[in-house]
Design a protein around this motif. Sequence first.
Motif, mmCIF file in Angstrom:
data_model
loop_
_atom_site.group_PDB
_atom_site.id
_atom_site.type_symbol
_atom_site.label_atom_id
_atom_site.label_comp_id
_atom_site.label_asym_id
_atom_site.label_seq_id
_atom_site.Cartn_x
_atom_site.Cartn_y
_atom_site.Cartn_z
ATOM 1 N N LEU A 8 -19.079 22.351 -95.310
ATOM 2 C CA LEU A 8 -20.637 22.126 -95.172
ATOM 3 C C LEU A 8 -21.193 21.163 -95.559
ATOM 4 N N GLN A 9 -22.208 20.554 -94.711
ATOM 5 C CA GLN A 9 -22.990 19.431 -95.404
ATOM 6 C C GLN A 9 -24.142 19.784 -96.091
ATOM 7 N N ARG A 10 -24.703 21.053 -95.942
ATOM 8 C CA ARG A 10 -26.108 21.421 -96.237
ATOM 9 C C ARG A 10 -26.186 22.836 -96.629
ATOM 10 N N PHE A 11 -27.093 23.047 -97.723
ATOM 11 C CA PHE A 11 -27.557 24.436 -97.878
ATOM 12 C C PHE A 11 -28.875 24.339 -98.102
ATOM 13 N N ASP A 12 -29.843 25.300 -97.261
ATOM 14 C CA ASP A 12 -31.154 25.381 -97.517
ATOM 15 C C ASP A 12 -31.519 26.684 -98.296
ATOM 16 N N LEU A 13 -32.310 26.611 -99.186
ATOM 17 C CA LEU A 13 -32.619 27.580 -100.133
ATOM 18 C C LEU A 13 -34.045 28.145 -100.206
ATOM 19 N N ALA A 14 -34.055 29.304 -100.130
ATOM 20 C CA ALA A 14 -35.643 29.815 -100.307
ATOM 21 C C ALA A 14 -35.574 30.552 -101.649
ATOM 22 N N LEU A 15 -36.875 30.372 -102.490
ATOM 23 C CA LEU A 15 -36.775 30.768 -103.806
ATOM 24 C C LEU A 15 -37.643 32.148 -103.853
ATOM 25 N N GLU A 16 -37.289 32.922 -105.057
ATOM 26 C CA GLU A 16 -38.223 34.218 -105.003
ATOM 27 C C GLU A 16 -39.564 33.751 -105.695
ATOM 28 N N THR A 51 -38.227 17.502 -89.456
ATOM 29 C CA THR A 51 -37.686 18.649 -88.713
ATOM 30 C C THR A 51 -36.508 19.062 -88.993
ATOM 31 N N VAL A 52 -35.580 17.878 -88.760
ATOM 32 C CA VAL A 52 -34.122 18.224 -89.098
ATOM 33 C C VAL A 52 -33.900 19.073 -90.294
ATOM 34 N N SER A 53 -34.812 18.821 -91.251
ATOM 35 C CA SER A 53 -34.480 19.641 -92.651
ATOM 36 C C SER A 53 -35.064 20.998 -92.640
ATOM 37 N N GLY A 54 -36.049 21.154 -91.579
ATOM 38 C CA GLY A 54 -36.676 22.671 -91.709
ATOM 39 C C GLY A 54 -37.605 22.779 -92.685
ATOM 40 N N ALA A 55 -37.881 23.981 -93.455
ATOM 41 C CA ALA A 55 -39.094 24.056 -94.288
ATOM 42 C C ALA A 55 -38.530 24.875 -95.466
ATOM 43 N N ALA A 56 -37.109 24.307 -95.932
ATOM 44 C CA ALA A 56 -36.658 25.032 -96.916
ATOM 45 C C ALA A 56 -37.213 24.697 -98.242
ATOM 46 N N ASP A 57 -37.352 25.524 -99.387
ATOM 47 C CA ASP A 57 -38.020 25.159 -100.659
ATOM 48 C C ASP A 57 -37.129 24.206 -101.430
ATOM 49 N N VAL A 58 -35.914 24.396 -101.345
ATOM 50 C CA VAL A 58 -34.852 23.597 -101.991
ATOM 51 C C VAL A 58 -33.746 23.332 -101.043
ATOM 52 N N GLN A 59 -33.165 22.118 -101.048
ATOM 53 C CA GLN A 59 -32.181 21.627 -100.258
ATOM 54 C C GLN A 59 -30.927 21.010 -101.207
ATOM 55 N N VAL A 60 -29.794 21.397 -101.026
ATOM 56 C CA VAL A 60 -28.502 20.891 -101.636
ATOM 57 C C VAL A 60 -27.763 20.292 -100.539
#
Length: 846
Positions: free
Chosen positions: A214-222, A59-68
């Motif tokens: 910044l502590q986090r980057f949520d990435l959505a992929l093509e 839940t905290v992380s959300g639904a990102a494809d990849v996280q950094v």
Amino acid sequence: MMAIELSGASRWLVAGEWRAHPARLVVAVLAIAVGVALGFAVHLVNAAALASFSQAVSTVSGAADVQVRSVAPVGVDEALYPRLARLPGVAAVSPVVELRGRFAGEDGARLTLLGIDPLRAARVTPGLIGRPVGGAVGAAGNPLADDVVYLSRAAMRAAAVQPGDTVRIVAAGRVRALRVAGVMTSLPGMDDDAALAVMDIAGAQWRFGQTGRLQRFDLALEDGVSRAQLLAALAAALPAGAEIVRAEDEARRSASLSRAYRVNLGMLAMVALLTGGFLVFSAQSLSVARRVPQFALLRVLGMPRAGLRGQLLGEGLVLGLAGASLGVALGYALAAAVLGVLGGDLGGGYFSSGRARLSFEPWAAAGFAALGVAVALVSSWWPAEAAARAQPAVALKAGGEAGDPRRRWPWWPGALLLGAGGLAALAPPLWGLPLFGYAAMALLLAGGVAIMPWLARALVAPALGLRWPVPVDLALKRLWGAPSAAAVALSGIVASTSLMVAMAVMVESFRGSVDAWLGQLLPADVYLHIEGAEAGGLDRAVQARLAALPGVTAVRFVRQMPVKISPDQPAVVLSGQPIRDDPEARLPLIGDSLPVPPGAVPVWVSEPMAWLHGLARGQTVTLPVAGEVFVAGIWRDYARQFGAVAMEAADFEAATGDLTKTEAAFTLAPGQAAAPVMRAVRAALPEGLDAQAVIAEPRVMRAQALAIFDRSFLVTYALEVIAILIGLVGVATAFSAQTLARTREFGMMRHLGVTPRQIGWQLASEGAALGLLGGVAGVALGLVMAQVLIQVVNPQSFHWTMETRLPWPLMAGLVAALMAAAAGTAVLAGRRALSGDAVKAVRDDW
């Protein structure tokens, strides 16, 4: 027709035996039920906790494809954001400020504070976007104002607020008043128990001191992008302070938090089940000994050996099914009670977020039930085999006391099992778990029980040549002449006693070592700790105010932060403190501290850190935040199971750029009372940090730490109590059945002129001797098993060592209790056996 009649007679005899001795039946069933219940309960509780924890993390992380993510809470430079956004295959990047915080107040609930860019998050993690409610955003009507926050439903419940109210949130060492503008968007599958607070990223950076970080980057992929190629490009673009985090990595990391703890509890439950197996063996053996004439009659009437063997194994199957069914029901009830009292971590302190929900797992229930049935069947096999091989003619005449006292009981099977247990204890861990260590305990337990008949005769033999009162002399000769009967009674005593002693010695050694470690680690007069300040703590101005307080002669500041070294392993704790000048006085070192080579940055790693990462003094390693460092020493640490690294404060500040502190140790002037200084320390803290500040004297901290220790070992204490209760009940049942089986023996003794009082003293002497033999043997075997726990299981599970400490009063009291229980039970059972006419007792010998 004869087979049908024999089958009916067998069932009638079995039913009669169980009706005549229900206590023995109940003990056997309960012994299996307790082991099954403990194992099933531990499994259910941990499964519920892991599911809740993983759901909260998702839940905290959300639904990102990849996280950094940044490897440390201080975050990474926000300049990484455009570099990630320009990578081929990345459709969108949502930058996130992620801080651990809490609501201000003495009992403020914990939460996770997220700062997001709603426009970016809408494409990547829409479940983290807040939804404004009515006019809650205030007169300005700006839902993205820097003082606006959106709370999850769990956070609203915890803070007891509604949209439009104002909440005070503490994070990164700062307290800020924010307006609740609405509730977070709820998506299918989201955990409603995760306490989250979401605000605009600019407001989060400004108000909580995270500007440029910044502590986090949520990435959505093509669509259609090669995930493997993208991950490789990401890895090449990341600085040393950032890492790629995948969902499976987070799952493994959360599971590894408590893996060793829950596996150890599960193994202890299985050892309890094994102990129950010995009690089933005892009950079945005594039942077989009492019914030898019945079995001999059935054999004479035509029942084959296989049929008799099958009947007794069928009895064991019924006992196992009854115990397993009861154990599954008790296990589910116990799991529900434990979740309410101890929480999902069984008191271990591994999980702090989410409410674990208990659910029944049919396959797990079937597995633990099958284990219980298997233990009952294996425990019944030896008595069944002995009954099947008995000669019917001899058994009809000798009753339940057939056996040649000249027959020597073999010692080698027990010695072989003990030797195998010793070899297993030397084996390395498998998959990071002490599986061979627990196999060693099982082999030692089996070997100790197997060698007891030989050992009992060997120990009694020297006493036979001495002059004793007649009852004592008869008791000793009985024990020497019937070692198999003694083995049946001793098996339950040795099994339960050794298990209890092993756990008691391990816990006493662990607790004593922790107490001594705390005394060495807390030499100052007053301590200050800021909770939840991983991303920022006490700044320079506050440090100066604290150092200038009246009555304070010296202050030692420490900065601690978790740092992730491996994506699928929990973080280690990196601390900066004044240490280089005198590391022996600052840390409980194991061995000496090595001289530091010129130009090298020294660090001192904890014992778990050295164990997990294969480090040794004199090595040079690379840490994600600190770079290349020199391992100058190893120190003992019982607080952080997954490792800690201590380095000089100046080196820490140079490596991280973080000048804040999270802890302070105050040395007071001679004669200065601690209470006024503690009040002054709290008054000197910035507004709102008093809710995060823990200020205490060393004695209070030691008491609290030991209270937490006792809570985490509450299940182990319960296992100890259960083991000794089962053992005492097993002693009572064994002696009762043995004494009743010797009714004809007592009748013949009465014909020879032995008085009931003398027979009572004989029985009391037999019971006391067996209690003494079983108690001493159980204590000795328990001490050996305790060394396996201390030297093998604990280092391989939790990666720390301890000094052995023996609870002498408990062990002496245990042996005395066993002697008293055995003697008292034998006398009470003897009264029942002697209550009939002496002539009737031997009439079938005429």
